[in-house]
Design an enzyme around this catalytic site. Structure first.
Site, PDB file in Angstrom:
ATOM      1  N   ASN A 394     -15.848 -67.704  -3.484  1.00 30.12           N
ATOM      2  CA  ASN A 394     -14.894 -67.576  -2.395  1.00 30.12           C
ATOM      3  C   ASN A 394     -14.016 -66.347  -2.584  1.00 30.12           C
ATOM      4  O   ASN A 394     -14.236 -65.325  -1.922  1.00 30.12           O
ATOM      5  CB  ASN A 394     -14.044 -68.849  -2.303  1.00 30.12           C
ATOM      6  CG  ASN A 394     -13.099 -68.834  -1.123  1.00 30.12           C
ATOM      7  OD1 ASN A 394     -13.047 -67.864  -0.380  1.00 30.12           O
ATOM      8  ND2 ASN A 394     -12.345 -69.893  -0.947  1.00 30.12           N
ATOM      9  N   ASP A 395     -13.066 -66.413  -3.511  1.00 34.90           N
ATOM     10  CA  ASP A 395     -12.107 -65.319  -3.667  1.00 34.90           C
ATOM     11  C   ASP A 395     -12.770 -63.971  -3.937  1.00 34.90           C
ATOM     12  O   ASP A 395     -12.273 -62.942  -3.507  1.00 34.90           O
ATOM     13  CB  ASP A 395     -11.132 -65.647  -4.801  1.00 34.90           C
ATOM     14  CG  ASP A 395     -10.259 -66.844  -4.466  1.00 34.90           C
ATOM     15  OD1 ASP A 395      -9.952 -67.020  -3.280  1.00 34.90           O
ATOM     16  OD2 ASP A 395      -9.893 -67.593  -5.384  1.00 34.90           O
ATOM     17  N   VAL A 396     -13.911 -63.997  -4.634  1.00 34.60           N
ATOM     18  CA  VAL A 396     -14.559 -62.732  -5.002  1.00 34.60           C
ATOM     19  C   VAL A 396     -15.234 -62.054  -3.809  1.00 34.60           C
ATOM     20  O   VAL A 396     -15.773 -60.963  -3.938  1.00 34.60           O
ATOM     21  CB  VAL A 396     -15.594 -62.926  -6.133  1.00 34.60           C
ATOM     22  CG1 VAL A 396     -14.922 -63.417  -7.393  1.00 34.60           C
ATOM     23  CG2 VAL A 396     -16.715 -63.846  -5.709  1.00 34.60           C
ATOM     24  N   ALA A 435      -7.406 -69.029  -6.003  1.00 35.09           N
ATOM     25  CA  ALA A 435      -6.227 -68.189  -5.888  1.00 35.09           C
ATOM     26  C   ALA A 435      -5.271 -68.758  -4.847  1.00 35.09           C
ATOM     27  O   ALA A 435      -4.161 -68.281  -4.686  1.00 35.09           O
ATOM     28  CB  ALA A 435      -6.617 -66.766  -5.532  1.00 35.09           C
TER      29      ALA A 435
END
Lengths: 465, 102
Positions: A394-396, A435
């Site tokens: 997700n965040d990456v 995050a």
């Protein structure tokens, strides 16, 4: 065996450990490297027995305890699932730390056996080295225990912060220095025990405020600490194998921490201070989340898009590990390849909970390692790919890292998934990643959300191909 | 004036940090997990200190306060040595190249 001869053998075993790490520069040489490591260990242990040469007293017990540990270790090594590797490594770090503490205690209680002087009159240098080894070992132990509990999910992965945390930690760290000084000037065992207790405490306090997303840094950092602890004991024992190994492991962990921090665009210091992904960040990002429309689809839709693609890039993340979807994923890719679709894998350095986590899982599912690429190698290929299949990451992939200076992940290198013609995003819900921030990618025109368990969705897509 | 042997050990230590620096940068990122498990295994060479402590007792007094800590440390380090090397081996065996025909 003379002291000089055994010192030479310890040096050889140190060199073999260097070769063990050197072997890891490529998968082909890595197995040979591991063999060198084992050889180095066998030499070190054998030489220790030969140089002591006292087989009458505790020898049989040494063998018994060695055997007990060996059996437990062997059992764990064969039983552990690959998805649990971060927990295992954290657990192993804690054992190195505790072993260092025990050796330091043993040396403190019986300095004659180690040629360090007599009780109450230990050589000053040895006492300092011993204190450093014991303190760092204790920090490694309690810190790794916390990391282990967080990774296992026994303890919440959310950062735990409280008021006055940093001043308290600073105070404890200063007290460790003061206690070491008092210990050296008085040789009193009381200071030694207090030093150990305080070090255990600070290890606990240092890791508790660090959140789940920062675990790759924490594990690498504890790896480094375990090395420095070993080196400290190595100085005490005047053993070059231990000094060399400690330095190798210490710098290895430090480099991994650096790579992980850089891949998250965060300073090492801010990770250590902790508190990333706290609730106020979630609330601030949810303000601008005014019910934007998302396109969601079924396994049939996903299969349709992939069937008509000529190249597909898979982006795995921690969610793949949680869902144990790596084997289902490989089967899907096999089917795609039969239809002459080019498939590659893109791995972000901090995907998963430890460095290289995704690579191990894909290797377990028999994915050839030459189909798996790192961020820099593959990032330009997204623009030419037809479909990106984001599974558990997700965040990456969050474009906010490039566009939104307000975002907590701004500046973090990301995989340019949004440049693909279409993006399939397998996720259980729209909830934010670790995050704690929303992902703009969910709302893009060319993104199709596939709401399901990663493993189940992948299997369903395979059926529809 | 004679040089303190500590300085020689310090030299070994510092040079080893440099070796570690260059060797670890050359480790391929896909093998970072095996790197961590193998460093776990090799740092358990601390077992040599544990063995010295374990053998420090005399035949009437095998279990003294120091040797007991030694024995415990032997077991802990042995878990790491066997566990670390074997799990590394298990992982490395999984890394395969693409088959030519398929």
């Amino acid at each position: 065996m003379s002291a000089n001869l055994s010192a030479i053998f310890y040096l050889i075993s140190g060199i073999l450990f260097i070769l063990a790490l050197r072997g890891l520069s490529s998968p082909e040489t890595s197995r040979q490297g591991n063999f060198f490591g084992v050889l180095g260990m066998v030499i070190a242990i054998t030489v220790t027995f030969l140089s002591i040469g006292n087989y009458s007293s505790g020898f049989i017990y040494v063998l018994i305890f060695l055997l007990i540990g060996g059996l437990i270790g062997t059992f764990i090594a064969y039983k552990i699932p690959m998805t649990a590797m971060p927990e295992l490594v954290a657990g192993f770090h804690s054992l190195v730390g505790l072993a260092a503490v025990f050796v330091a205690i043993a040396a403190f209680l019986n300095p004659e056996a180690f040629n360090l002087g007599t009780i109450g009159n230990i050589n000053l240098g040895s006492l300092i080295e011993m204190s450093i080894g014991a303190a760092v070992g204790a920090i490694t132990f309690s810190g790794s225990i916390i990391a282990f509990l967080k990774l296992q999910g026994i303890m919440s992965g959310a950062p735990i912060t409280f008021k006055g945390q940093h001043p308290l930690n600073a105070l404890i760290l200063i007290s460790i220095v003061v206690l070491t000084y008092l210990l050296c000037s008085t040789q009193s065992s009381n200071f030694f025990w207090i030093l150990l207790a305080v070090s255990f405490l600070i290890g606990f306090l240092l890791i508790v405020p660090i959140g789940g997303a920062d675990m790759p840094v924490v594990i690498s950092m504890l790896n480094s600490y375990s090395g420095w602890a070993a080196a400290g004991i190595g100085f005490t024992l005047e053993n070059s194998a231990l000094i060399i190994t400690g330095a190798l492991v210490g710098s290895s962990g430090a480099i991994l921490s650096y790579i992980m921090c850089k891949s998250m665009n965060r300073s090492f210091f801010s990770v250590i201070l902790g508190g990333f992904g706290t609730t106020d960040q979630i609330s601030s990002s949810s303000q601008n989340k005014e019910q934007r429309p998302v396109k969601s689809g079924s396994a049939e839709d996903g299969a349709f898009l992939m069937k008509n693609a000529s190249s597909v890039i898979i982006v795995p993340g921690y969610g793949m590990a949680v869902a144990q979807a790596q084997h289902a994923l490989r089967e899907m890719v096999d089917t795609l390849k039969k239809n002459d679709i080019k498939v590659t894998y893109a791995i972000h350095p901090v995907a998963g909970r430890m460095p290289g986590h995704m690579n191990v899982l894909l290797a377990e599912a028999n994915v050839p390692y030459d189909e798996v690429f790192e961020l820099e190698e593959i990032n330009n290929d997204f623009a030419n790919a037809d479909v990106a299949y984001v599974i558990g990451a997700n965040d990456v992939t969050n474009p906010a890292a490039k566009t939104d200076p307000q975002s907590p992940i701004y500046g973090m290198p990301i995989l340019d998934v949004e440049k693909c013609k279409s993006v399939l995003f397998v996720k259980r819900s729209l909830s934010p990643g670790y995050a704690g921030i929303d992902n703009d990618l969910f709302y893009k025109e060319n993104t199709l959300m596939l709401f399901a368990d990663a493993k189940k969705m992948t299997e369903d897509i395979t059926k529809n191909l | 004036m004679e040089i303190d042997p500590f300085i020689f050990r310090l030299s070994i230590f510092i040079l080893s940090i440099f070796i570690g620096y260059y060797v670890v940068w050359s480790v391929t990122p896909s093998l970072h997990t095996p790197l961590m498990s193998v460093t776990n295994a090799i740092s358990s060479v601390i077992i040599v200190g544990a063995i010295i402590a374990g053998l420090s007792g005399d035949s009437e007094n095998i279990f003294n306060s120091s040797s007991i800590f030694g024995f415990m440390a032997i077991s802990l380090a042995a878990i790491n040595i066997f566990g670390g090397f074997l799990v590394t081996q298990r992982m490395l065996q999984m890394y395969k190249k693409k088959k030519k025909d398929n």
